[in-house]
Design a protein around this motif. Sequence first.
Motif, mmCIF file in Angstrom:
data_model
loop_
_atom_site.group_PDB
_atom_site.id
_atom_site.type_symbol
_atom_site.label_atom_id
_atom_site.label_comp_id
_atom_site.label_asym_id
_atom_site.label_seq_id
_atom_site.Cartn_x
_atom_site.Cartn_y
_atom_site.Cartn_z
ATOM 1 N N UNK A 227 10.447 58.658 -53.090
ATOM 2 C CA UNK A 227 10.944 58.002 -52.174
ATOM 3 C C UNK A 227 11.951 58.744 -51.309
ATOM 4 N N UNK A 228 12.316 58.223 -50.207
ATOM 5 C CA UNK A 228 13.280 59.104 -49.370
ATOM 6 C C UNK A 228 14.047 57.729 -48.568
ATOM 7 N N UNK A 229 15.465 57.947 -48.768
ATOM 8 C CA UNK A 229 16.134 56.954 -47.517
ATOM 9 C C UNK A 229 17.029 57.942 -46.976
ATOM 10 N N UNK A 230 17.621 57.387 -45.800
ATOM 11 C CA UNK A 230 18.765 57.796 -44.930
ATOM 12 C C UNK A 230 19.799 56.925 -44.581
ATOM 13 N N UNK A 231 21.288 57.510 -44.986
ATOM 14 C CA UNK A 231 22.337 56.938 -44.701
ATOM 15 C C UNK A 231 22.998 57.709 -43.307
ATOM 16 N N UNK A 232 23.024 56.756 -42.186
ATOM 17 C CA UNK A 232 23.232 57.212 -40.930
ATOM 18 C C UNK A 232 24.836 57.546 -40.973
ATOM 19 N N UNK A 233 25.754 56.853 -41.545
ATOM 20 C CA UNK A 233 26.958 56.763 -41.584
ATOM 21 C C UNK A 233 27.455 58.102 -42.411
ATOM 22 N N UNK A 234 26.782 58.700 -43.305
ATOM 23 C CA UNK A 234 27.004 59.553 -44.204
ATOM 24 C C UNK A 234 26.349 60.892 -43.765
ATOM 25 N N UNK A 235 25.285 60.729 -42.925
ATOM 26 C CA UNK A 235 24.545 61.719 -42.589
ATOM 27 C C UNK A 235 23.924 62.426 -43.955
ATOM 28 N N UNK A 236 23.274 61.533 -44.715
ATOM 29 C CA UNK A 236 22.899 62.151 -45.961
ATOM 30 C C UNK A 236 21.610 61.535 -46.369
ATOM 31 N N UNK A 237 20.818 62.298 -47.268
ATOM 32 C CA UNK A 237 19.404 61.786 -47.665
ATOM 33 C C UNK A 237 19.401 61.571 -49.197
ATOM 34 N N UNK A 238 18.546 60.450 -49.553
ATOM 35 C CA UNK A 238 18.874 59.983 -50.957
ATOM 36 C C UNK A 238 17.135 60.274 -51.368
ATOM 37 N N UNK A 290 21.217 59.733 -73.192
ATOM 38 C CA UNK A 290 22.025 59.661 -71.937
ATOM 39 C C UNK A 290 21.071 59.271 -70.871
ATOM 40 N N UNK A 291 19.820 59.332 -70.863
ATOM 41 C CA UNK A 291 18.996 59.220 -69.826
ATOM 42 C C UNK A 291 18.986 57.838 -69.400
ATOM 43 N N UNK A 292 19.070 57.513 -68.121
ATOM 44 C CA UNK A 292 19.336 55.869 -67.385
ATOM 45 C C UNK A 292 17.663 55.669 -66.698
ATOM 46 N N UNK A 293 17.361 56.636 -66.355
ATOM 47 C CA UNK A 293 16.023 56.211 -65.524
ATOM 48 C C UNK A 293 14.676 56.719 -66.219
ATOM 49 N N UNK A 294 13.765 55.986 -65.689
ATOM 50 C CA UNK A 294 12.462 56.115 -66.661
ATOM 51 C C UNK A 294 11.273 56.101 -65.587
ATOM 52 N N UNK A 295 10.868 57.193 -64.883
ATOM 53 C CA UNK A 295 9.950 57.265 -63.932
ATOM 54 C C UNK A 295 10.562 56.279 -62.768
ATOM 55 N N UNK A 296 11.354 56.223 -62.276
ATOM 56 C CA UNK A 296 12.146 55.294 -61.213
ATOM 57 C C UNK A 296 11.420 55.519 -59.886
ATOM 58 N N UNK A 297 11.511 54.363 -59.028
ATOM 59 C CA UNK A 297 10.901 54.477 -57.507
ATOM 60 C C UNK A 297 11.965 53.754 -56.595
ATOM 61 N N UNK A 298 11.934 53.916 -55.420
ATOM 62 C CA UNK A 298 12.396 52.979 -54.260
ATOM 63 C C UNK A 298 14.024 53.320 -54.317
ATOM 64 N N UNK A 299 14.473 54.433 -54.587
ATOM 65 C CA UNK A 299 15.955 54.765 -54.756
ATOM 66 C C UNK A 299 16.526 54.399 -53.065
ATOM 67 N N UNK A 300 17.490 53.680 -53.022
ATOM 68 C CA UNK A 300 17.964 53.266 -51.674
ATOM 69 C C UNK A 300 19.475 52.923 -51.499
ATOM 70 N N UNK A 301 20.191 53.279 -50.406
ATOM 71 C CA UNK A 301 21.419 52.684 -50.408
ATOM 72 C C UNK A 301 21.392 51.137 -49.748
ATOM 73 N N UNK A 302 22.152 50.546 -50.502
ATOM 74 C CA UNK A 302 21.969 48.910 -49.856
ATOM 75 C C UNK A 302 22.805 48.747 -48.664
ATOM 76 N N UNK A 303 22.136 48.262 -47.518
ATOM 77 C CA UNK A 303 22.878 48.419 -46.163
ATOM 78 C C UNK A 303 23.924 47.721 -46.114
ATOM 79 N N UNK A 304 24.924 48.357 -45.164
ATOM 80 C CA UNK A 304 26.067 47.524 -44.962
ATOM 81 C C UNK A 304 25.790 46.185 -44.390
#
Length: 553
Positions: A227-238, A290-304
């Motif tokens: 997955x890929x997400x974009x934060x315009x306020x930060x100009x960063x990619x997740x 310490x592992x928290x994720x297990x084959x995760x999907x759809x990572x995203x910033x929750x919109x303002x």
Amino acid sequence: MRTTIYLFLFLIISTSLKAQPTLGLLLNQPANIPGYILFAPLASDTTYLIDKCGKRIHQWSSNYHPGDAVYFLEDGNLLRTCNVNSPTFTSGGKGGRIELTDWNSNLLWSYVISSTTECQHHDIKMLPNGNILAIVWEMKTPSEAIFAGRDSAKTGTQLWSEKIVELQPSGASSATVVWEWHVWDHLIQDYDSTHINYGIVYQHPELLNLNFVTGNLMAADWLHINSIDYNAALDQILLSSHNLSEIWVIDHSTTSLEAASHSGGNSNKGGDLLYRWGNPQSYNRGTPGDKKFFGQHNAQWIAAGLKDENKIMVFNNGLQRPQGMYSSIDIIDQPVDSAGNYIYVSGQSFLPDSVTWEYTAPVPTDFYGANISGVQRISNGNTLICTGPSGVFFEIDSMKNTVWEYISPVAATILSQGSNPTGNTVFRCTLIEENHNGLTGHQLIAGNPIELNPLPYVCPVISGVGTSASPENEITIINPVSNSINIKSATDFNNVRIQLTDLNGKIITDKYPVNLNKGEFYSVPLTNITDGVYILSINTFGKLHHYKILKSE
């Protein structure tokens, strides 16, 4: 599977007491948000838009199955990935083509990224400027991998790295790559001091350990970004790496040259990782516990503007989770300083230590999607979830109660009501709210349910001005509503319960018992009630009729 929990409840509140549904609409309670659901079944070349009653509103056709993501844009066009069946890149999520079509499925633009050396896969993201970010596998030979410091015992006949490209569309089928970022430029390894990228892994959490491998050591698909997400306020990619069970944040404000280096951009870190979370073993700062994720999907910033805005939300699939095979929806509150930089304490793993919010089923193993799947936070605070392998979509309210549920009836063919749904996988689904700009000017007329041989059920919805009646024309509601709701019945009903609730399920009016007389109007006063949208429920104790009511002066 969790869907069977609600079958009897659905029959009580939404249908006559007839056969039990096995797919399509299973549950539709007043607290779910009105709108439309967009989804592209992986076994089909059709993309669907349905209403919350499970009725077909619109569909788009293509010559390709998805590969895998689909987006409905603000201008009403559809942006879709396509699976061209690459003979070289054969892992799950393979794509190779991006299409832009209009409401009528007319192809506006397409672009192919598929060869023996590269292939688009899984997800894309349209930027505010109209450019498109795409995830692309890129081929590395064994000699290239070993030269970079890869352990030969972990190197097969080929190795796939990853890159992100920003495409500026032009013409009907071309694009210019105006920015790019490559994993291969941000490696470290402590295996062979005679090769490049040698260093102390735990001292460089901003780099990726070329020899940290999970699963099959010789597998070509090393990272599997999904997955890929974009934060315009930060100009960063997740980004989300399935195979490393990690999410990463990188700086998009760099030039391509800076993105290949370790300096430049707003962060002055070039293309190095600004933040990572989910599996600190990957940079030698944690243990398996310490592992928290297990084959995760759809990572995203929750919109303002949404609940938990600016935090990161993830569908945590739970693949090989030590506590059991179950999925969760996880939200993390990534720590930043006053300047907006991610806080990292040298010698430790990235914070936070744990998620700040989590959803699991009451019996955790009742909710499990081993792969694909997605999640969406929506405007009323509810959360829409897609359990991809089983094609199950459901919405939970802020108290984690399920208020809507639907099973996709689309496999390689359209399934029939009453059949056992198999092969109906969906990468993810998306709620398109009623005020979405892309819906402007289009007729949104509910047709039949998608499934073959659908069961009859009552699911009337009022969305604007007019009159609404149940399918059997038993009960008619007049809209719009100012000072009262006017209810007309074509049948005598005694001891009826009439409730008016807000969209969060709060009871505004509760009238019982009420007698509805054939051909006569019954009025429910609405004094001292603010303008807005409400749900009217009329329980005849054989059926429960739901209507969305617009109250306006």
